[in-house]
Write a protein that holds these residues in place. Sequence first.
Motif, mmCIF file in Angstrom:
data_model
loop_
_atom_site.group_PDB
_atom_site.id
_atom_site.type_symbol
_atom_site.label_atom_id
_atom_site.label_comp_id
_atom_site.label_asym_id
_atom_site.label_seq_id
_atom_site.Cartn_x
_atom_site.Cartn_y
_atom_site.Cartn_z
ATOM 1 N N ALA A 94 0.829 -1.205 0.000
ATOM 2 C CA ALA A 94 0.000 0.000 0.000
ATOM 3 C C ALA A 94 0.864 1.256 0.000
ATOM 4 C CB ALA A 94 -0.937 -0.009 1.198
ATOM 5 N N LEU A 95 1.970 1.225 0.729
ATOM 6 C CA LEU A 95 2.890 2.351 0.749
ATOM 7 C C LEU A 95 3.509 2.569 -0.628
ATOM 8 C CD1 LEU A 95 4.213 4.519 2.471
ATOM 9 C CD2 LEU A 95 5.930 2.855 3.142
ATOM 10 N N ILE A 96 3.891 1.497 -1.273
ATOM 11 C CA ILE A 96 4.428 1.592 -2.634
ATOM 12 C C ILE A 96 3.389 2.184 -3.576
ATOM 13 C CG2 ILE A 96 5.180 0.221 -4.631
ATOM 14 C CD1 ILE A 96 6.533 -1.657 -2.537
ATOM 15 N N ASP A 97 2.137 1.740 -3.440
ATOM 16 C CA ASP A 97 1.062 2.273 -4.273
ATOM 17 C C ASP A 97 0.884 3.768 -4.027
ATOM 18 O OD1 ASP A 97 -2.427 2.332 -4.394
ATOM 19 O OD2 ASP A 97 -1.167 1.953 -6.143
ATOM 20 N N ARG A 98 0.941 4.175 -2.774
ATOM 21 C CA ARG A 98 0.795 5.587 -2.432
ATOM 22 C C ARG A 98 1.917 6.416 -3.049
ATOM 23 N NH1 ARG A 98 -0.320 7.552 3.703
ATOM 24 N NH2 ARG A 98 -2.224 6.362 3.352
ATOM 25 N N VAL A 99 3.140 5.942 -2.967
ATOM 26 C CA VAL A 99 4.281 6.657 -3.539
ATOM 27 C C VAL A 99 4.163 6.716 -5.059
ATOM 28 C CG1 VAL A 99 6.784 6.550 -3.896
ATOM 29 C CG2 VAL A 99 5.829 6.150 -1.618
ATOM 30 N N THR A 100 3.786 5.615 -5.675
ATOM 31 C CA THR A 100 3.629 5.577 -7.128
ATOM 32 C C THR A 100 2.565 6.567 -7.587
ATOM 33 O OG1 THR A 100 4.292 3.257 -7.139
ATOM 34 C CG2 THR A 100 3.144 4.057 -9.082
ATOM 35 N N THR A 101 1.453 6.621 -6.871
ATOM 36 C CA THR A 101 0.378 7.557 -7.200
ATOM 37 C C THR A 101 0.854 9.004 -7.049
ATOM 38 O OG1 THR A 101 -1.284 5.952 -6.514
ATOM 39 C CG2 THR A 101 -1.984 8.246 -6.612
ATOM 40 N N ALA A 102 1.567 9.292 -5.978
ATOM 41 C CA ALA A 102 2.079 10.646 -5.752
ATOM 42 C C ALA A 102 3.079 11.044 -6.826
ATOM 43 C CB ALA A 102 2.720 10.747 -4.370
ATOM 44 N N GLU A 103 3.965 10.119 -7.205
ATOM 45 C CA GLU A 103 4.945 10.414 -8.260
ATOM 46 C C GLU A 103 4.263 10.680 -9.585
ATOM 47 O OE1 GLU A 103 7.513 7.009 -8.016
ATOM 48 O OE2 GLU A 103 8.880 8.011 -6.617
ATOM 49 N N ALA A 104 3.225 9.911 -9.895
ATOM 50 C CA ALA A 104 2.476 10.114 -11.139
ATOM 51 C C ALA A 104 1.791 11.465 -11.135
ATOM 52 C CB ALA A 104 1.464 8.982 -11.333
ATOM 53 N N ALA A 105 1.220 11.857 -9.989
ATOM 54 C CA ALA A 105 0.555 13.164 -9.896
ATOM 55 C C ALA A 105 1.555 14.307 -10.076
ATOM 56 C CB ALA A 105 -0.161 13.287 -8.554
ATOM 57 N N LEU A 106 2.726 14.167 -9.491
ATOM 58 C CA LEU A 106 3.769 15.192 -9.659
ATOM 59 C C LEU A 106 4.216 15.293 -11.120
ATOM 60 C CD1 LEU A 106 5.994 14.632 -6.497
ATOM 61 C CD2 LEU A 106 4.580 16.622 -7.007
ATOM 62 N N LYS A 107 4.381 14.163 -11.754
ATOM 63 C CA LYS A 107 4.793 14.144 -13.157
ATOM 64 C C LYS A 107 3.726 14.791 -14.041
ATOM 65 C CE LYS A 107 6.612 11.094 -16.715
ATOM 66 N NZ LYS A 107 6.971 9.733 -17.057
ATOM 67 N N GLU A 108 2.477 14.478 -13.759
ATOM 68 C CA GLU A 108 1.370 15.060 -14.525
ATOM 69 C C GLU A 108 1.291 16.570 -14.315
ATOM 70 O OE1 GLU A 108 -3.429 14.735 -14.413
ATOM 71 O OE2 GLU A 108 -2.324 12.841 -14.498
ATOM 72 N N ALA A 109 1.653 17.039 -13.139
ATOM 73 C CA ALA A 109 1.636 18.475 -12.842
ATOM 74 C C ALA A 109 2.878 19.182 -13.369
ATOM 75 C CB ALA A 109 1.511 18.691 -11.341
ATOM 76 N N GLY A 110 3.787 18.418 -13.986
ATOM 77 C CA GLY A 110 4.991 18.993 -14.564
ATOM 78 C C GLY A 110 6.121 19.214 -13.580
ATOM 79 N N GLN A 111 6.054 18.551 -12.427
ATOM 80 C CA GLN A 111 7.121 18.670 -11.444
ATOM 81 C C GLN A 111 8.001 17.430 -11.505
ATOM 82 O OE1 GLN A 111 5.662 19.597 -7.557
ATOM 83 N NE2 GLN A 111 4.180 21.073 -8.316
ATOM 84 N N PRO A 112 9.308 17.609 -11.316
ATOM 85 C CA PRO A 112 10.216 16.456 -11.376
ATOM 86 C C PRO A 112 10.058 15.507 -10.217
ATOM 87 C CG PRO A 112 11.429 18.482 -10.818
ATOM 88 C CD PRO A 112 9.984 18.848 -11.077
#
Length: 112
Positions: A94-112
């Motif tokens: 679940a923690l991995i899923d949370r991190v993956t989701t957060a990273e995807a959201a940052l990427k979509e928002a144009g943040q590294p």
Amino acid sequence: MTAHVVQVTIDLDTLAATAGAATRGPWRWEQFRYGPPNLVGRAGEVGIYEHDREVIEASHTGGCGCRAECTLTLEISPEDRAYLETASPDVVLALIDRVTTAEAALKEAGQP
């Protein structure tokens, strides 16, 4: 095929506290020529005096040389036991899923 999703509540404070109290990693199994393997981690001052520390230590109670008729005892510190119980596979996933989701959201928002 549809994946089965399970909602898991993650207490990050408890996970961080138990991880901080447990034996430092990386953890690895150490197999000796005779006897059961031990799970070892690292202890001591990083960069000054580091050494292996048993996380799970198996001891043999008999002198017969054969584990078939003897009792093996596994010893684990209360802190490492708590960490292992806290970091169950469902929590880690679940923690991995949370991190993956957060990273995807940052990427979509144009943040590294």
